[in-house]
Design an enzyme around this catalytic site. Sequence first.
Site, mmCIF file in Angstrom:
data_model
loop_
_atom_site.group_PDB
_atom_site.id
_atom_site.type_symbol
_atom_site.label_atom_id
_atom_site.label_comp_id
_atom_site.label_asym_id
_atom_site.label_seq_id
_atom_site.Cartn_x
_atom_site.Cartn_y
_atom_site.Cartn_z
ATOM 1 N N LYS A 116 0.820 -1.233 0.000
ATOM 2 C CA LYS A 116 0.000 0.000 0.000
ATOM 3 C C LYS A 116 0.839 1.262 0.000
ATOM 4 O O LYS A 116 0.491 2.265 -0.607
ATOM 5 C CB LYS A 116 -0.990 0.004 1.167
ATOM 6 C CG LYS A 116 -0.403 -0.364 2.531
ATOM 7 C CD LYS A 116 -0.565 -1.819 2.845
ATOM 8 C CE LYS A 116 0.380 -2.256 3.945
ATOM 9 N NZ LYS A 116 -0.127 -3.274 4.787
ATOM 10 N N ILE A 147 -11.190 -7.873 2.477
ATOM 11 C CA ILE A 147 -12.452 -7.199 2.087
ATOM 12 C C ILE A 147 -12.314 -6.631 0.665
ATOM 13 O O ILE A 147 -11.417 -5.842 0.405
ATOM 14 C CB ILE A 147 -12.794 -6.042 3.051
ATOM 15 C CG1 ILE A 147 -12.727 -6.489 4.512
ATOM 16 C CG2 ILE A 147 -14.147 -5.455 2.730
ATOM 17 C CD1 ILE A 147 -13.000 -5.366 5.508
ATOM 18 N N GLU A 201 3.221 -4.239 10.424
ATOM 19 C CA GLU A 201 4.250 -4.030 9.416
ATOM 20 C C GLU A 201 5.618 -4.361 10.020
ATOM 21 O O GLU A 201 5.780 -4.338 11.247
ATOM 22 C CB GLU A 201 4.247 -2.558 8.982
ATOM 23 C CG GLU A 201 2.943 -2.084 8.366
ATOM 24 C CD GLU A 201 2.589 -2.828 7.094
ATOM 25 O OE1 GLU A 201 3.355 -2.765 6.130
ATOM 26 O OE2 GLU A 201 1.541 -3.506 7.070
ATOM 27 N N LYS A 216 -3.663 3.471 2.849
ATOM 28 C CA LYS A 216 -4.861 2.770 2.350
ATOM 29 C C LYS A 216 -5.972 3.767 2.003
ATOM 30 O O LYS A 216 -6.717 3.578 1.035
ATOM 31 C CB LYS A 216 -5.344 1.768 3.397
ATOM 32 C CG LYS A 216 -4.383 0.598 3.575
ATOM 33 C CD LYS A 216 -4.718 -0.199 4.814
ATOM 34 C CE LYS A 216 -3.790 -1.389 4.992
ATOM 35 N NZ LYS A 216 -3.907 -2.000 6.329
#
Length: 434
Positions: A116, A147, A201, A216
């Site tokens: 991302k 999702i 992370e 994100k």
Amino acid sequence: MVNVPLQERQYTQSFTSMSYQKNLNIGLFGYGVVGSAVFEVLTHTPSLNASVTKICIKNPDKQRNIDAGYFTTDKWELLDNEAINVVVEMTDDASAAIEIVRESLRRGKAVITANKKMVAENLAELVELQQKHGTPLLYESACCASIPVIRNLEEYYDNDLLHGVEGIINGSTNYILTKIFDDKISYTNALAQAQQLGFAESDPSLDVEGHDALNKLCLLLAHAYGIVAHPSELLCHGIHRLNTIDSEVAKAQGAQIKLVARALKQEDGKIAAFVLPQFVKPPHLLHTVRNEYNGVVLTSALADEQFFYGKGAGGFPTASAILADLSALRYDYRYEYKKLLLQSPSELCEDVKLRVYVSFQDWQMLPVDAFVEIHEFYSGKAIHYRKGIVSLKKLFKSDWWKQPGVSLILQEDGIAKQEKTNGALKEKIGLAAS
Ligand code: HSE
């Protein structure tokens, strides 16, 4: 909360009914939590006709559970291999990743990435590269793991009717906050658990300081509203400054603190977008989101609220989105960036007033003009707090609220100036407002 090994899962192959033309020969970059889960899932999905040809890793000395012949430390072994037609990029290094992605797209290799940070920081260039080389880049797994929110925003929601997107989009911070509120575990222990479980992370400050959620949010903005914003253009604050009094204030009002990212259409049609910790209490849908789960609430003029919910971190939930992207490549799916390229994109808006709570240890930490209005204050021996209204624009240009000893949290009804009703939008499209 430990990931169940794939062999023990209820596993059904979901690709058998589709007829595919292409074999997907994958060059995999990264063999960490997500890379190894992708490899494992692929070995159980023969009907996808996708197999890993070679894996590029950083550290050749690490013990790994598959044939050593798969591995190389030389990225060119993958990039130069003409048989590899798909690059699955699962590294934690945004600078190395963008080089790999540029080169792959240039050579006509489709790319799937979960990175991302890399996508958010280079989105304008990545859109251009895809157009120039006609090669797809898919990144469903980069936002909310399992999702399917990117593809739904891209394909299903017209931006005129999409009133807002707000969500818990970082699993680690939600895991930590759940542990603090529900299980009375300390912040430090909860963070250690999130790391151990493979949610965080490699550099967990990206999670706790809100940067991961911000990256994100940039992806959501592009697919919801056609806005390509660099993360540095948006206000963001994490959960790393929260203190005991903040938790007590939350509990006293029947709320929990959640890290919420949002993009909300304002009265002038512009979009207010930021990431902040927020007091959230029932019946707000995000109050139900616990542990590493993510939840995204979409509000639209006709459908009102819709809720997307699922695991937002971890190897297998992320691998599920990567599998969905691989499957989509089989029928040549690509993002069209319709709202960016085909319609006039929306604009970001800074002229927003926020209702916030600020706790601080020392009066000198709070500028006298920090608040536009003050509604409540408390002064104790060790800590003080104020509740009131601040300007988003002014907050963005200052950094007093980022300092140690200061904690900033959005209140439940956090947007002081916001388009509250959908009546105007319904009128706009010729329907009676209900
Ligand atoms: N560190 C990320 C999170 C992983 O906790 O949400 C999934 O993107």
